[in-house]
Design a protein around this motif. Structure first.
Motif, short mmCIF file in Angstrom:
data_model
loop_
_atom_site.label_atom_id
_atom_site.label_comp_id
_atom_site.label_asym_id
_atom_site.label_seq_id
_atom_site.Cartn_x
_atom_site.Cartn_y
_atom_site.Cartn_z
N LEU A 163 0.80 -1.23 0.00
CA LEU A 163 0.00 0.00 0.00
C LEU A 163 0.83 1.28 0.00
O LEU A 163 0.26 2.38 -0.12
CB LEU A 163 -0.94 0.01 1.21
N LEU A 164 2.16 1.17 0.14
CA LEU A 164 2.98 2.38 0.20
C LEU A 164 2.83 3.27 -1.02
O LEU A 164 2.70 4.50 -0.88
CB LEU A 164 4.45 2.01 0.41
N PRO A 165 2.82 2.74 -2.26
CA PRO A 165 2.61 3.62 -3.42
C PRO A 165 1.27 4.36 -3.36
O PRO A 165 1.19 5.54 -3.73
CB PRO A 165 2.66 2.66 -4.61
N VAL A 166 0.23 3.68 -2.87
CA VAL A 166 -1.08 4.32 -2.74
C VAL A 166 -1.02 5.43 -1.70
O VAL A 166 -1.57 6.53 -1.90
CB VAL A 166 -2.15 3.28 -2.34
N PHE A 167 -0.32 5.16 -0.59
CA PHE A 167 -0.20 6.17 0.46
C PHE A 167 0.60 7.37 -0.03
O PHE A 167 0.24 8.52 0.25
CB PHE A 167 0.47 5.56 1.69
N ASN A 168 1.67 7.12 -0.77
CA ASN A 168 2.45 8.23 -1.35
C ASN A 168 1.58 9.09 -2.25
O ASN A 168 1.67 10.33 -2.24
CB ASN A 168 3.64 7.69 -2.14
N GLN A 169 0.72 8.44 -3.02
CA GLN A 169 -0.16 9.18 -3.92
C GLN A 169 -1.18 9.99 -3.13
O GLN A 169 -1.46 11.15 -3.46
CB GLN A 169 -0.87 8.20 -4.86
N LEU A 170 -1.74 9.40 -2.08
CA LEU A 170 -2.72 10.11 -1.25
C LEU A 170 -2.10 11.31 -0.56
O LEU A 170 -2.71 12.37 -0.45
CB LEU A 170 -3.30 9.16 -0.20
N SER A 171 -0.87 11.14 -0.08
CA SER A 171 -0.21 12.22 0.66
C SER A 171 0.36 13.30 -0.27
O SER A 171 0.70 14.39 0.18
CB SER A 171 0.90 11.66 1.54
N GLY A 172 0.47 12.98 -1.56
CA GLY A 172 0.94 13.96 -2.53
C GLY A 172 2.45 14.13 -2.53
O GLY A 172 2.96 15.07 -3.15
N LYS A 173 3.17 13.25 -1.87
CA LYS A 173 4.63 13.33 -1.84
C LYS A 173 5.18 11.95 -1.53
O LYS A 173 4.49 11.11 -0.94
CB LYS A 173 5.10 14.35 -0.81
N VAL A 174 6.41 11.71 -1.95
CA VAL A 174 7.04 10.40 -1.71
C VAL A 174 7.64 10.42 -0.30
O VAL A 174 8.79 10.79 -0.11
CB VAL A 174 8.11 10.11 -2.78
N VAL A 175 6.83 10.01 0.68
CA VAL A 175 7.31 10.01 2.06
C VAL A 175 8.34 8.91 2.29
O VAL A 175 9.17 8.99 3.20
CB VAL A 175 6.15 9.87 3.06
N SER A 176 8.29 7.87 1.44
CA SER A 176 9.29 6.80 1.52
C SER A 176 9.30 6.06 0.20
O SER A 176 8.24 5.83 -0.41
CB SER A 176 8.96 5.84 2.67
N THR A 177 10.49 5.66 -0.27
CA THR A 177 10.58 4.90 -1.51
C THR A 177 10.35 3.41 -1.26
O THR A 177 10.16 2.64 -2.19
CB THR A 177 11.97 5.09 -2.14
N GLY A 178 10.38 2.99 -0.01
CA GLY A 178 10.15 1.60 0.35
C GLY A 178 10.38 1.42 1.83
O GLY A 178 11.23 2.09 2.43
N ILE A 179 9.62 0.52 2.45
CA ILE A 179 9.75 0.37 3.90
C ILE A 179 11.09 -0.22 4.30
O ILE A 179 11.52 -0.06 5.44
CB ILE A 179 8.60 -0.48 4.47
N PHE A 180 11.78 -0.88 3.36
CA PHE A 180 13.09 -1.46 3.68
C PHE A 180 14.23 -0.49 3.35
O PHE A 180 15.39 -0.82 3.56
CB PHE A 180 13.28 -2.78 2.93
N SER A 181 13.88 0.69 2.82
CA SER A 181 14.91 1.67 2.51
C SER A 181 15.52 2.25 3.79
O SER A 181 16.62 2.78 3.78
CB SER A 181 14.34 2.81 1.65
#
Length: 794
Positions: free
Chosen positions: A356-374
């Motif tokens: 769901l991270l890509p969906v959350f990034n889209q909802l928030s309007g910014k890339v808050v993280s490129t991946g949880i393992f980053s």
């Protein structure tokens, strides 16, 4: 022993698959939502922290006091930086940046670069933006030096080395040398640019006197202070130096400037002055609270579901105690099961977060993280949080289960007591108080967004196409050419559009006492058709007219209602014919226009002036018919290529552009709504657990009532009424709390709704319906059970 505990835990979880699924799902969803909010908050708090010297970097801002007002601006005059640096040994370096839109060409490749910055040569000394190619010390020294980002450079040079190559900038095709390539600026930087142009390009080529323009405010200035410098003490020293350098001019202009220092690390979230990009500390607080609430709800849900099933394990506990199991061993067993459940939830959370991270990034309007393992710390923290929840949430069920009296349990009598029931009801009240508060918050947010979208702005923005000509000499001919197209209703030229910024102008306007009063006023340069085409109402005097061509292009001004009030007039008619001086022009006010929102609704309407200045236009606005729109757009593009061939064709619709100002609030609303839905869903699981527990305890009572003739509806009502009371108590608790926090949130908007009674009523009714639906499932099931089965154990 541990191996045995682990086996028993897995067997129990597998034996009660539905219960385990509900419990793990609720916990996983809660932890995932909390984790996403944590990443969002951490990202917002991280703005500009990547600069190694951020603790010593300050933004220089200005309070400009005139006889009319005090202007709190986020910029300084162009002269401040270069003139005050030599006066203060505490200042190690200064850098000015100023946003610009540049036409950049290389051969047949051309782009309008809207994210360009003029920057002083110390840019890379003050900030830690990484230069991939070129010398950071000299790359921005010479005039006409340009640095591209690693992404933007590919548009012009592909994979070739651009250093030393030439591109042409501006409509005048000024040659510029590529002196560097920088790494794309981080997303958590308030300073963002796709290319940098040396400040000497501006000060030595385009505007050679700008370094000495004390009254021209337009530069964002940053100071790098030497370690140990006290910024407050330095602010106090600015006063006599500004008096020495520019005191006489300020007194003549009746404008006094006060310089202040804002820590760069605080600008994004804490400034009240604005900037290239600013966030909202209120939103950070709200989301942090929501994260805690969701996590709390998930833990409460876990406790209620676990204790609800504790009845089924009462005999198991009794037998294990009879054969010698100690209370501590039993408690450890059940806490261990809780931790195992949470570890399973941890792995599900990892899967959900990754998905769901890509969906959350889209909802928030910014890339808050490129991946949880980053960020390995995120995963470690998530695992620690899961184990901690397992330990804390498992303590109460473990104590309840391990405290059963084996004699009473094995005789068939089991009760957790009044205190246990009260605790579970308290937990459900807490859950639904949070859920109702979130429902109220969601309704208020959406109501405010709807109010902003549908508010009468005082001008017409529908079907208005806007194109930026960058003051191209062919713009007048282009306007005339497209004005005759069948799908074009009106065309107008201007320097600004509503929502698109404006010039600030030192002005002197005759007030109600007959004196010329100094003020810094917003200024639009417009042509004769602008007011009519934008549907702006004239409430006194007249609009600009070609019938007064000679005077209206040099000696006429129109002001808005706020300007009328600023200069002391009680009616618009009183301002007509009054004198003005502005940017080298003198004349009289010929009209007063009705206030319109030329900012977003988050800002109040300020005084505004309009003048006709034929050489100051850079935007073409076109009112279109909806019929055959694609054909009309194609013909406009064809005319653009004919009359403005050196600039790439681009356009936008004003309604979309204006609405874009509310994107951050819209994203906030969507995020708030989604997290509220999650909180309500998890709360329902908790309520389902308590309903299951309650109906199990009253199984024999239900059987007896059915034997004595009670109807199914009567039993459902009996089981539901207690829970409805809990929801009503939750409503009473949540209403004032939600009102307080949403009232504080609305305070950030200059134009806002009043929170109506129906918002609370709707939230209460919705909560009751959701709760009743959840409870009814279990209540109806219990009411339909054969009473023979219920009484068999008697």
């Amino acid at each position: 022993m541990l191996k045995n505990h682990f086996k028993i835990a897995l067997r129990n979880l597998w034996k009660h698959k539905v219960f385990s699924f509900i419990n793990v799902t609720g916990l996983s969803v809660g932890i995932t939502a909390c984790f996403f909010i944590y990443m969002y908050v951490a990202f917002e708090l991280s703005y500009d922290k990547f600069h190694s010297k951020v603790d010593n970097i300050y933004r220089l801002v200005t309070d400009i006091k005139t006889p009319s007002e005090t202007i709190n601006t986020d910029v300084t005059s162009w002269a401040f930086g270069p003139h005050i640096k030599p006066e203060f040994p505490e200042i190690e370096a200064f850098v000015r940046v100023s946003g610009e839109s540049f036409l950049v060409r290389k051969d047949n490749i051309k782009f309008q670069e809207d994210k360009a910055l003029y920057a002083d040569s110390n840019f890379f000394k003050v900030f830690d933006f990484k230069l991939l190619k070129g010398d950071a010390k000299t790359a921005l020294t010479a005039p006409a030096s340009i640095i591209f980002s690693e992404t933007s450079v590919k548009k012009y040079f592909g994979d070739a080395d651009p250093i030393g190559k030439t591109v042409l900038i501006t409509g005048n095709a000024v040659p510029a040398i590529v002196t560097g390539v920088m790494k794309d600026m981080p997303a958590n930087s308030q300073i963002k640019a796709d290319l940098l142009i040396s400040m000497t390009t501006l000060t030595q080529k385009f505007r050679t006197d700008i370094d000495d323009q004390w009254g021209n405010y337009g530069a964002s200035t940053y100071l790098l202070l030497k370690p140990g410098t006290n910024p407050k003490a330095l602010e106090a020293k600015f006063v006599p130096v500004i008096e020495k350098l520019n005191g006489r001019e300020q007194r003549e202009r009746k404008m006094a400037a006060t310089l202040l220092l804002e820590p760069m690390k605080d600008v994004y979230l804490h400034t009240t002055r604005g900037g290239q990009e600013v966030g909202s500390m209120s939103n950070v607080y709200i989301f942090s609270i929501v994260a805690v609430f969701i996590l709390l709800i998930a833990c409460i849900n876990f406790i209620n579901l676990t204790t609800a099933r504790s009845v089924e394990r009462a005999k198991e506990v009794g037998i294990r105690k009879v054969v010698g199991a100690a209370k501590g061993e039993l408690a450890a067993q059940f806490i261990g099961e809780s931790v195992v459940l949470c570890i399973i939830a941890f792995f599900i959370t990892l899967a959900l977060s990754s998905l769901l991270l890509p969906v959350f990034n889209q909802l928030s309007g910014k890339v808050v993280s490129t991946g949880i393992f980053s960020n390995p710390g995120y995963v470690a923290g998530l695992f620690g949080l899961s184990v901690l929840i397992g330990l804390l949430a498992g303590v109460y069920p473990a104590l309840v289960l391990s405290s059963f009296r084996p004699v009473m349990v094995l005789k068939g009598r089991f009760s957790t007591g009044t205190k246990g029931n009260m605790l579970r009801k308290t937990l459900v009240v807490a859950q639904f108080s949070i859920s109702i508060a979130l429902i109220i918050g969601t309704i208020v947010v959406y109501d405010q967004m709807s109010f902003m979208r549908n508010q009468d702005l005082g001008f017409s923005k529908e079907q208005m196409l806007v194109m930026d000509t960058d003051n191209d000499p062919g713009q007048e001919a282009f306007k005339q050419a497209i004005s005759t197209l069948p799908g074009v209703k009106a065309t107008t030229l201007s320097s600004a559009i509503p929502g698109g910024g404006h010039s600030g102008a030192y002005s002197e306007i005759e007030n109600n006492k007959g004196d010329l009063q100094v003020a810094n006023l917003a200024l639009y340069f417009v042509d004769f058709d602008y007011i009519k085409d934008y549907g702006i109402k004239i409430i006194a005097g007249r609009p600009f007219s070609r019938d007064f061509l000679k005077t209206d292009t040099a000696q006429a001004m129109i002001i808005n209602e706020q300007a009328v009030k600023l200069f002391g007039y009680t009616t618009p008619e009183q301002a007509i014919g009054k004198r003005f001086k502005q940017w080298g022009r003198e004349g009289k006010i010929v009209g007063v226009m009705k206030d319109f929102h030329y900012h977003s609704l988050q800002e109040k309407i300020d005084p505004l002036t309009m003048r006709v200045e034929m050489k100051a236009f850079n935007k073409v606005s076109v009112r279109l018919s909806t019929a055959n729109l694609p054909v009309t757009l194609a013909k406009i593009e064809s005319a653009w290529k004919q009359y403005i061939p050196n600039k790439p064709y681009s356009y936008f619709f004003l309604d979309e552009f204006f609405d874009r100002q509310y994107r951050s609030e819209q994203r906030f609303g969507k995020l708030f709504f989604n997290f509220a839905i999650l909180a309500i869903a998890i709360s329902c699981l908790g309520l389902l657990g308590l309903a299951s527990y309650s109906t199990y305890q009253r199984t024999r009572e239900i059987g007896i009532r059915k034997v004595l003739g009670a109807s199914t509806s009567g039993i459902v009502n009996m089981l539901s009424i207690d829970f409805m009371r809990l929801v009503l108590i939750s409503f009473v608790i949540a209403t004032p709390v939600a009102w307080y926090f949403m009232h504080k949130w609305l305070a950030d908007f200059a134009y806002r709704i009043d929170i109506q009674w129906w918002v609370f009523a709707s939230a209460g009714i919705l909560a009751l319906v959701v709760a009743l639906t959840t409870i009814s499932f279990q209540a109806i099931r219990a009411a339909l059970t054969n009473p023979v089965k219920s009484l068999r154990s008697e």
